[in-house]
Design an enzyme around this catalytic site. Structure first.
Site, PDB file in Angstrom:
ATOM      1  N   CYS A   1       0.811  -1.085  -0.010  1.00 28.74           N
ATOM      2  CA  CYS A   1      -0.082  -0.060  -0.287  1.00 28.74           C
ATOM      3  C   CYS A   1       0.822   1.332  -0.100  1.00 28.74           C
ATOM      4  CB  CYS A   1      -1.081   0.097   1.244  1.00 28.74           C
ATOM      5  SG  CYS A   1      -2.329   1.174   0.970  1.00 28.74           S
TER       6      CYS A   1
ATOM      7  N   CYS B   1      -3.861   6.128  -0.391  1.00 28.05           N
ATOM      8  CA  CYS B   1      -3.429   4.978  -0.454  1.00 28.05           C
ATOM      9  C   CYS B   1      -2.844   4.963  -1.956  1.00 28.05           C
ATOM     10  CB  CYS B   1      -4.429   3.801  -0.382  1.00 28.05           C
ATOM     11  SG  CYS B   1      -4.806   3.576   1.581  1.00 28.05           S
TER      12      CYS B   1
ATOM     13  N   LYS C   1     -12.000  -4.966   2.173  1.00 25.50           N
ATOM     14  CA  LYS C   1     -11.589  -4.051   3.223  1.00 25.50           C
ATOM     15  C   LYS C   1     -12.511  -2.916   3.297  1.00 25.50           C
ATOM     16  CE  LYS C   1      -7.648  -1.267   4.356  1.00 25.50           C
ATOM     17  NZ  LYS C   1      -6.261  -0.980   4.043  1.00 25.50           N
TER      18      LYS C   1
ATOM     19  N   GLU D   1     -16.275  -8.265  -4.616  1.00 30.72           N
ATOM     20  CA  GLU D   1     -14.818  -8.022  -4.664  1.00 30.72           C
ATOM     21  C   GLU D   1     -13.871  -9.330  -4.588  1.00 30.72           C
ATOM     22  OE1 GLU D   1     -13.014  -5.312  -4.546  1.00 30.72           O
ATOM     23  OE2 GLU D   1     -14.236  -3.777  -4.022  1.00 30.72           O
TER      24      GLU D   1
ATOM     25  N   LYS E   1     -11.686  -7.602   6.335  1.00 28.83           N
ATOM     26  CA  LYS E   1     -11.155  -6.675   7.332  1.00 28.83           C
ATOM     27  C   LYS E   1     -11.926  -5.459   7.530  1.00 28.83           C
ATOM     28  CE  LYS E   1      -7.381  -3.564   7.838  1.00 28.83           C
ATOM     29  NZ  LYS E   1      -6.239  -2.896   7.058  1.00 28.83           N
TER      30      LYS E   1
ATOM     31  N   SER F   1      -6.512  -3.154  14.647  1.00 27.22           N
ATOM     32  CA  SER F   1      -5.976  -2.408  15.688  1.00 27.22           C
ATOM     33  C   SER F   1      -6.945  -1.831  16.579  1.00 27.22           C
ATOM     34  CB  SER F   1      -5.191  -0.955  15.224  1.00 27.22           C
ATOM     35  OG  SER F   1      -6.113  -0.385  14.433  1.00 27.22           O
TER      36      SER F   1
ATOM     37  N   TYR G   1      -2.696  -8.706  16.444  1.00 26.84           N
ATOM     38  CA  TYR G   1      -1.883  -8.100  17.374  1.00 26.84           C
ATOM     39  C   TYR G   1      -1.371  -8.770  18.694  1.00 26.84           C
ATOM     40  CZ  TYR G   1      -2.253  -4.511  13.993  1.00 26.84           C
ATOM     41  OH  TYR G   1      -2.348  -3.788  12.685  1.00 26.84           O
TER      42      TYR G   1
HETATM   43  C1  PBG Z   1      -2.947   0.412   4.933  1.00 31.45           C
HETATM   44  C2  PBG Z   1      -3.478  -0.493   6.036  1.00 31.45           C
HETATM   45  C3  PBG Z   1      -4.233  -0.028   7.077  1.00 31.45           C
HETATM   46  C4  PBG Z   1      -4.562  -1.158   7.968  1.00 31.45           C
HETATM   47  C5  PBG Z   1      -3.686  -2.222   7.416  1.00 31.45           C
HETATM   48  N1  PBG Z   1      -3.080  -1.720   6.068  1.00 31.45           N
HETATM   49  C6  PBG Z   1      -4.886   1.245   7.489  1.00 31.45           C
HETATM   50  C7  PBG Z   1      -5.720   1.891   6.415  1.00 31.45           C
HETATM   51  O1  PBG Z   1      -6.387   1.481   5.511  1.00 31.45           O
HETATM   52  O2  PBG Z   1      -6.115   3.239   6.936  1.00 31.45           O
HETATM   53  C8  PBG Z   1      -5.189  -1.301   9.150  1.00 31.45           C
HETATM   54  C9  PBG Z   1      -4.573  -2.293  10.138  1.00 31.45           C
HETATM   55  C10 PBG Z   1      -5.386  -2.266  11.434  1.00 31.45           C
HETATM   56  O3  PBG Z   1      -6.215  -1.211  11.922  1.00 31.45           O
HETATM   57  O4  PBG Z   1      -4.779  -2.765  12.168  1.00 31.45           O
HETATM   58  N2  PBG Z   1      -3.866   0.574   3.967  1.00 31.45           N
END
Ligand code: PBG
Length: 331
Positions: free
Chosen positions: A120, A130, A200, A238, A253, A279, A318
């Site tokens: 990314c 991105c 995503k 997708e 995700k 996260s 994590y």
């Molecule tokens: C990069 C990416 C993101 C995450 C993984 N790859 C952030 C986003 O899209 O803003 C998020 C992972 C997480 O929140 O643990 N594009």
């Protein structure tokens, strides 16, 4: 209670009986540990919103990956925090980029560990989007899909050249998997697999990650490329497209607010499915546990088991190191 009586509790009587009839077995084999790597030496920089996670220098990253592999965790996924950012995110695809150097170091020290490179641009662009930002005739800014594909493909090839086993495009540009597959094949990297962040969502649960990766968008948001949280059928489109374009593993995700999507994907597609316990999901649990509001270990295992039960084969989390330790002790 008739006869034969419909009593379900008799199989819940003892821990070993429960183990015998358990439907879902969470395993350390399912786990992928996300790691953040930055410039510098011998540094573990705390991430405020993600307790027990760190921005690691390459040498510290090696320690952490060694620990993970020794605990039985088969794979890590890497995110980079470069020193410099620019409009085209060149740090993402330089041969000497921070993740490329980390991958080389891991490849050398831990040849068996599965190394996944996130593909990314948002951690590397000064605007935090991105992809490549263009200005439309009406003055509005937009992320240009097709101009971004070339840069994502370059990033994937540079990670493969560094030794990544798997590349994981997460930019949500249309056609990114096809562009990356074609570029890898042309670069004689036919063995490099693609784990596509297919479904995503534009989620509030990425907040802590954007602190960790220093990658929040400087203007606007990601809703013109990441998915609308209200849509599940679209996720299946997708995924179907990404498989058609050459994805080897597909991802949903975040995980927890989207377990129905994981389940739908499991029922429709016979490929490995990954789910990213993101996260914000991690931070919620950590914050509640820090307040003594819930039992951290129990809650963690329950969350991870729910993701597996929904149908995920791989879980990016994590909590991977803690989960590995808990699973080792549980039996
Ligand atoms: C990069 C990416 C993101 C995450 C993984 N790859 C952030 C986003 O899209 O803003 C998020 C992972 C997480 O929140 O643990 N594009």
């Amino acid at each position: 209670m008739g006869f034969p009586s419909n009593r379900l509790r008799r199989l819940r009587r003892t821990p070993v009986l429960r183990r015998l009839v358990r439907e879902t077995a969470l395993s350390v084999d399912d786990l992928v540990l996300p790691l953040f790597v930055r410039e510098g030496a011998t540094e573990r920089r705390a991430i405020l919103s993600m307790p027990d996670c760190f921005q690691l220098s390459v040498d510290e990253l090696l320690r952490e990956a060694e620990r993970a592999f020794a605990a039985g965790i088969p794979a890590v996924i890497l995110f980079g925090i470069p020193d410099r950012k620019d409009p085209r995110g060149s740090g993402a695809y330089e041969a000497t980029g921070i993740v490329q150097r980390a991958v080389r170091a891991l490849r050398k020290e831990l040849p068996e560990l599965v190394v996944i490179g996130d593909v990314c641009l948002c951690e590397y662009t000064d605007h935090g989007h991105c992809g490549v930002v263009v200005e439309r005739r009406d003055g509005t800014k937009d992320v240009d899909n097709d101009a971004t594909l070339e840069l994502l493909a370059k990033t994937a090839v540079s990670l493969a050249d560094a030794g990544a086993d798997v590349v994981a495009p997460s930019a949500m540009m249309d056609g990114q998997v096809r562009a990356i597959r074609a570029a890898l094949d042309a670069a004689r990297r036919a063995d490099t697999a693609i784990m596509a962040y297919s479904a995503k969502y534009a989620s509030a649960f990425y907040g802590p990650f954007r602190d960790a990766a220093e990658s929040p968008p400087r203007f606007g948001d990601r809703r013109s490329y990441q998915m609308d949280p209200a849509n599940a059928r679209e996720a299946l489109r997708e995924i179907a497209l990404d498989l058609d374009e050459g994805a080897d593993i597909v991802m949903v995700k975040p995980a927890l607010a989207y377990l129905d999507v994981v389940r739908l994907a499991r029922e429709r597609f016979d490929v490995p499915i990954a789910a990213y316990n993101v996260s914000g999901e991690y931070a919620m649990l950590k914050a509640a546990a820090a307040n003594g509001w819930l039992d951290e270990r129990q809650a963690m295992l329950e969350v991870l088991t729910s993701i597996k039960r929904a149908g995920a084969d791989l879980i990016l989390t994590y909590h991977a190191l803690d989960a590995a330790a808990a699973l080792r002790e549980r039996r």
